[in-house]
Design a protein around this motif. Structure first.
Motif, PDB file in Angstrom:
ATOM      1  N   GLN A   5       5.954  10.472 -12.764  1.00 12.14           N
ATOM      2  CA  GLN A   5       7.307  11.083 -12.709  1.00 12.14           C
ATOM      3  C   GLN A   5       8.569  10.092 -12.748  1.00 12.14           C
ATOM      4  N   VAL A   6       8.232   9.049 -12.047  1.00 10.96           N
ATOM      5  CA  VAL A   6       9.261   7.976 -11.921  1.00 10.96           C
ATOM      6  C   VAL A   6       9.573   7.469 -13.393  1.00 10.96           C
ATOM      7  N   SER A   7       8.434   7.347 -14.239  1.00 11.37           N
ATOM      8  CA  SER A   7       8.522   6.935 -15.709  1.00 11.37           C
ATOM      9  C   SER A   7       9.312   7.970 -16.374  1.00 11.37           C
ATOM     10  N   TRP A   8       8.844   9.221 -16.221  1.00 11.97           N
ATOM     11  CA  TRP A   8       9.257  10.291 -16.964  1.00 11.97           C
ATOM     12  C   TRP A   8      10.851  10.415 -16.851  1.00 11.97           C
ATOM     13  N   ASN A   9      11.249  10.341 -15.436  1.00  9.90           N
ATOM     14  CA  ASN A   9      12.679  10.479 -15.220  1.00  9.90           C
ATOM     15  C   ASN A   9      13.492   9.156 -15.886  1.00  9.90           C
ATOM     16  N   LYS A  10      13.016   7.904 -15.813  1.00  5.70           N
ATOM     17  CA  LYS A  10      13.559   6.824 -16.457  1.00  5.70           C
ATOM     18  C   LYS A  10      13.912   7.088 -18.067  1.00  5.70           C
ATOM     19  N   ALA A  11      12.595   7.471 -18.521  1.00  6.90           N
ATOM     20  CA  ALA A  11      12.690   7.966 -20.037  1.00  6.90           C
ATOM     21  C   ALA A  11      13.837   9.087 -20.253  1.00  6.90           C
ATOM     22  N   LEU A  12      13.708   9.984 -19.566  1.00  4.67           N
ATOM     23  CA  LEU A  12      14.934  10.943 -19.684  1.00  4.67           C
ATOM     24  C   LEU A  12      16.247  10.505 -19.815  1.00  4.67           C
ATOM     25  N   GLU A  55       0.026  12.606 -21.398  1.00  6.16           N
ATOM     26  CA  GLU A  55       1.222  12.799 -20.934  1.00  6.16           C
ATOM     27  C   GLU A  55       1.282  13.127 -19.498  1.00  6.16           C
ATOM     28  N   TYR A  56       0.304  13.695 -18.921  1.00  4.40           N
ATOM     29  CA  TYR A  56       0.182  14.095 -17.646  1.00  4.40           C
ATOM     30  C   TYR A  56      -0.319  12.876 -16.904  1.00  4.40           C
ATOM     31  N   PHE A  73       7.360   8.794 -25.766  1.00  8.10           N
ATOM     32  CA  PHE A  73       6.955   7.486 -26.150  1.00  8.10           C
ATOM     33  C   PHE A  73       7.680   6.482 -25.390  1.00  8.10           C
ATOM     34  N   VAL A  74       9.034   6.693 -24.885  1.00 11.70           N
ATOM     35  CA  VAL A  74       9.360   5.665 -24.097  1.00 11.70           C
ATOM     36  C   VAL A  74       8.834   6.023 -22.551  1.00 11.70           C
ATOM     37  N   ALA A  75       8.452   6.966 -22.009  1.00 10.07           N
ATOM     38  CA  ALA A  75       7.895   7.270 -20.739  1.00 10.07           C
ATOM     39  C   ALA A  75       6.633   6.384 -21.158  1.00 10.07           C
ATOM     40  N   LEU A  76       5.870   6.445 -21.962  1.00  6.47           N
ATOM     41  CA  LEU A  76       4.568   5.762 -21.989  1.00  6.47           C
ATOM     42  C   LEU A  76       5.054   4.226 -21.936  1.00  6.47           C
ATOM     43  N   THR A  77       5.765   3.809 -22.658  1.00  3.34           N
ATOM     44  CA  THR A  77       6.324   2.466 -22.852  1.00  3.34           C
ATOM     45  C   THR A  77       6.462   1.960 -21.243  1.00  3.34           C
ATOM     46  N   ILE A  78       7.356   2.786 -20.650  1.00  5.25           N
ATOM     47  CA  ILE A  78       7.623   2.093 -19.183  1.00  5.25           C
ATOM     48  C   ILE A  78       6.322   2.110 -18.505  1.00  5.25           C
ATOM     49  N   GLU A  79       5.479   3.481 -18.414  1.00  5.77           N
ATOM     50  CA  GLU A  79       4.373   3.299 -17.657  1.00  5.77           C
ATOM     51  C   GLU A  79       3.453   2.208 -18.000  1.00  5.77           C
ATOM     52  N   SER A  80       3.288   1.726 -19.148  1.00  6.21           N
ATOM     53  CA  SER A  80       2.359   0.893 -19.535  1.00  6.21           C
ATOM     54  C   SER A  80       2.603  -0.624 -19.692  1.00  6.21           C
TER      55      SER A  80
END
Length: 145
Positions: free
Chosen positions: A83-90, A78-79, A103-110
């Motif tokens: 942070q952009v992907s984390w914020n959007k996922a939150l 997760e590290y 899972f949502v943050a990883l989806t956005i990031e990848s």
């Protein structure tokens, strides 16, 4: 295609290897990159007793099956997610289920597709305009195009 595996997909597979979800994960997705995050391990341990009870196989066999399934998934720390992907996922998971934020943050990031069996998460994300989430039937349809 990058497919993010949600915890409930793995739990469904472990509870019934011959289910549609289990068969699809283990046999039909071999050509696709399967990703998940370490939060999946935490959730698996949290649900361990339920998985053992419903799988109706000895725990030692269940652990072997878990090992075989986990080998097919690439785990992302997760590290490594921005942070952009984390914020959007939150933002997206707020009011739905914040436990799925990883899972949502990883989806956005990848730039992948989140495969979930959680209808509340699926419906909630779609309602917020997040289209990179699929239930089994939708994922099958996307892959057959």
């Amino acid at each position: 295609m990058k497919i993010i595996i949600d915890t409930n997909i793995l739990i469904s597979t472990l509870m019934n290897l011959d289910s549609r979800i289990g068969t699809f994960l283990l046999k039909e997705l071999n050509e696709h990159e399967k990703l998940s995050c370490y939060m999946l391990y935490v959730e698996l341990f949290d649900k361990k007793e339920k998985i053992v009870r419903y799988s109706k196989i000895p725990e030692s066999e269940l652990l072997e099956l878990l090992y075989l399934v986990l080998k097919k998934i690439q785990f992302i720390n997760e590290y490594q997610i921005s942070q952009v992907s984390w914020n959007k996922a939150l933002e997206l998971t707020e009011g739905i289920d914040v436990k799925d934020v990883s899972f949502v943050a990883l989806t956005i990031e990848s730039n992948g597709i989140l495969w979930t069996g959680d209808k509340k998460l699926h419906t909630g994300l779609k309602a917020k305009g997040f289209t990179s989430v699929c239930l089994l039937e939708e994922l099958q349809e996307k892959l057959n195009k």
